[in-house]
Write a protein that holds these residues in place. Structure first.
Motif, PDB file in Angstrom:
ATOM      1  N   LEU A   1      -6.933   0.891  -4.921  1.00  0.00           N
ATOM      2  CA  LEU A   1      -7.132   2.132  -4.179  1.00  0.00           C
ATOM      3  C   LEU A   1      -7.782   3.222  -5.030  1.00  0.00           C
ATOM      4  CD1 LEU A   1      -3.695   2.353  -2.328  1.00  0.00           C
ATOM      5  CD2 LEU A   1      -5.882   1.644  -1.343  1.00  0.00           C
TER       6      LEU A   1
ATOM      7  N   VAL B   1      -2.391  -2.924  -6.437  1.00  0.00           N
ATOM      8  CA  VAL B   1      -2.841  -2.221  -5.228  1.00  0.00           C
ATOM      9  C   VAL B   1      -3.302  -0.813  -5.591  1.00  0.00           C
ATOM     10  CG1 VAL B   1      -2.181  -1.357  -2.955  1.00  0.00           C
ATOM     11  CG2 VAL B   1      -1.300  -3.561  -3.744  1.00  0.00           C
TER      12      VAL B   1
ATOM     13  N   GLU C   1       0.826  -1.206   0.000  1.00  0.00           N
ATOM     14  CA  GLU C   1       0.000   0.000   0.000  1.00  0.00           C
ATOM     15  C   GLU C   1       0.863   1.262   0.000  1.00  0.00           C
ATOM     16  OE1 GLU C   1      -3.480   2.274   2.608  1.00  0.00           O
ATOM     17  OE2 GLU C   1      -2.992   0.167   3.035  1.00  0.00           O
TER      18      GLU C   1
END
Length: 258
Positions: free
Chosen positions: A108, A104, A72
């Motif tokens: 997001l 990722v 992240e």
């Protein structure tokens, strides 16, 4: 031209080449213990595209001021760079851990990702794989096992120093025991993805590539197996890979409009 983006917890070194084109910039994301310069040969195969290549936090010429790194954090560093450059959307080519960071990022902020080309990206991290890879990243053991490899890594990572780079990358791998992307998370992004790997990749079994492709259940996705190709980026058959990527982009546009 090399530029730097200063964040609260890191300094990100990157290259940004702008071209007169309506296509989104092409973003290159390197793997664990890699650097942006490893894409130099591949980048020459896409001269018509605006291009961005960065060193991830604690890699190459990028540094971290505090904290651990994980998937992240890598993705948010990329997102911060896109915000700073006022870039709305990118096509991504990600090698190994760079490909995971791309997934990722799509999780997001799916609106910021036009497509993803993953090369040699390991998606399924079992306890055994985490333990094995983590041990391989132990600095003392690596120096004793292969002094030449250790010195080569030291030359690649001057900003943080090889020992910190190894330690933080080891933490990135062990973090998979806490959190990993799920097939459902990737499927929900609806971002076209090309899953590719070499048939001699010792990190990513072909069965895992096929498993993820089947799980994504999208007509926008594709899979490609590169012949006689191991994991390291320097062994990539560039002409073959360029052809595969360009065909994927054309097919993804066609299928999106269908």
């Amino acid at each position: 031209m090399t530029m730097q983006l200063l964040l609260d917890d890191a300094g990100i070194e990157y290259d940004y080449v702008q071209m007169e084109t309506a296509l989104p910039p092409l973003l290159f994301l390197h793997g664990a213990l890699g650097v942006r310069g490893q894409f130099d040969a591949l980048r020459k195969h896409f001269p018509e595209r605006s291009q961005i290549a960065l060193d991830f936090p604690s890699h190459g010429e990028s540094h971290v001021t505090h904290g651990a790194i994980n998937g992240e954090r890598l993705a948010r560093a990329v997102l911060a760079l896109l915000d700073a450059l006022q870039i709305e959307k990118v096509d991504i080519i990600g090698h190994s851990m760079g490909g995971y960071a791309a997934l990722v990022l799509a999780h997001l902020a799916p609106a910021r990702v036009n497509s993803i080309v993953n090369l040699g990206t390991k998606f399924y991290w079992s306890e055994e794989a985490i333990d094995k890879t983590s041990k391989e990243l132990d600095g003392d053991q690596l120096r004793a096992r292969s002094p030449r490899h250790y010195e080569a890594l030291a030359a690649l990572h001057p900003a943080s120093g090889v020992d910190q780079t190894l330690r933080l990358t080891q933490g990135l791998i062990t973090d998979f025991a806490r959190w990993q992307l799920s097939e459902e998370m990737v499927r929900a992004t609806k971002v076209p993805i090309l899953l590719s790997a070499g048939d001699r990749d010792n990190l990513v079994p072909m069965a895992e590539i096929v498993k993820l492709f089947d799980a994504l259940e999208s007509k926008l996705n594709a899979v490609a197996i590169l012949p006689s190709t191991p994991h390291p980026l320097q062994h990539l058959p560039l002409d073959c890979f360029e052809l595969i990527v360009r065909r994927f982009w054309v097919a993804a546009v066609r299928k999106t409009l269908a």
